[in-house]
Design an enzyme around this catalytic site. Structure first.
Site, short mmCIF file in Angstrom:
data_model
loop_
_atom_site.label_atom_id
_atom_site.label_comp_id
_atom_site.label_asym_id
_atom_site.label_seq_id
_atom_site.Cartn_x
_atom_site.Cartn_y
_atom_site.Cartn_z
N CYS A 1 27.72 16.49 -50.35
CA CYS A 1 28.00 16.77 -48.94
C CYS A 1 26.65 16.99 -48.28
O CYS A 1 25.61 16.65 -48.86
CB CYS A 1 28.96 17.94 -48.76
SG CYS A 1 28.35 19.55 -49.26
N GLY B 1 25.47 20.39 -50.06
CA GLY B 1 25.90 20.57 -51.45
C GLY B 1 26.73 21.83 -51.63
O GLY B 1 27.36 22.02 -52.67
N ILE B 2 26.74 22.68 -50.62
CA ILE B 2 27.40 23.99 -50.76
C ILE B 2 28.92 23.89 -50.65
O ILE B 2 29.65 24.42 -51.50
CB ILE B 2 26.84 24.98 -49.73
CG1 ILE B 2 25.37 25.28 -50.05
CG2 ILE B 2 27.65 26.28 -49.73
CD1 ILE B 2 24.65 26.09 -49.00
N HIS C 1 23.66 25.07 -71.18
CA HIS C 1 24.01 26.48 -71.37
C HIS C 1 25.37 26.84 -70.76
O HIS C 1 26.05 27.72 -71.28
CB HIS C 1 22.96 27.38 -70.71
CG HIS C 1 21.64 27.39 -71.44
ND1 HIS C 1 20.66 28.31 -71.18
CD2 HIS C 1 21.16 26.58 -72.42
CE1 HIS C 1 19.61 28.08 -71.97
NE2 HIS C 1 19.89 27.03 -72.72
C1 RB5 Z 1 29.49 18.43 -42.70
O1 RB5 Z 1 28.95 18.45 -41.43
C2 RB5 Z 1 28.87 19.49 -43.54
O2 RB5 Z 1 29.33 20.75 -43.12
C3 RB5 Z 1 29.18 19.27 -44.99
O3 RB5 Z 1 28.70 18.01 -45.37
C4 RB5 Z 1 28.56 20.21 -45.99
O4 RB5 Z 1 27.19 20.35 -45.76
C5 RB5 Z 1 29.22 21.50 -46.16
O5 RB5 Z 1 28.81 22.28 -47.01
#
Ligand code: RB5
Length: 151
Positions: free
Chosen positions: A65, A68-69, A98
């Protein structure tokens, strides 16, 4: 191995590089979308990827995304999915060795293709070492994580 790949619009620009890196490392890529820059909701694609792993249609996955979060948070809600953002090769390798990480999460707005080309093989070459003599502590710790998962 078959590796599932899924992304939202924020991760889409990096998806082709990730798929090519999976193939270059000698593995099969299962592309679960999205397929354009049109805005979508990342949990929908995380769910597809997680289900592919849960059903045994893929052994590991890569989620993308913007940061990545979001994909990492969503993926870790799914049973049997152990996902983490790794933007360095040390973590991409050690997360598997691990911690039994089976999904690598990348931020398409954070890293570029050259870093992704190094992260993907580091993740795919690594194996969990908790079943090796002297490394049982890792299996014990993963077992405790799975106990938390079971509630
Ligand atoms: C999309 O705009 C964005 O929020 C998504 O790709 C991502 O970064 C969320 O964690």
């Amino acid at each position: 191995m078959r590796i599932a790949v899924a992304c939202d619009h924020g991760g889409f620009p990096l998806k082709k590089t990730v798929i090519e890196s999976i193939r270059a490392a000698g593995h099969e890529a299962l592309d679960l979308g999205t397929d354009s820059l049109e805005s979508v909701d990342y949990p929908d694609f995380v769910e597809k990827l997680g289900q592919a792993i849960q059903r045994g249609e893929a052994e590991r996955g890569v989620l993308l995304c913007g940061s990545g979060i979001g994909v990492a948070i969503a993926a870790n809600k799914m049973k049997g999915i152990y996902a983490a953002i790794c933007h360095n090769t040390y973590a991409a390798r050690q997360g598997v060795e691990h911690d039994g990480m089976n999904v690598l999460c990348l931020g398409g707005r954070v890293i570029g293709p050259e870093i992704a080309k190094e992260l993907v093989p580091a993740f795919l070459e690594a194996e969990f070492i908790g079943n090796k003599p002297g490394q049982e502590r890792h299996a014990r710790r993963v077992g405790k994580v799975q106990a938390i998962e079971r509630g």
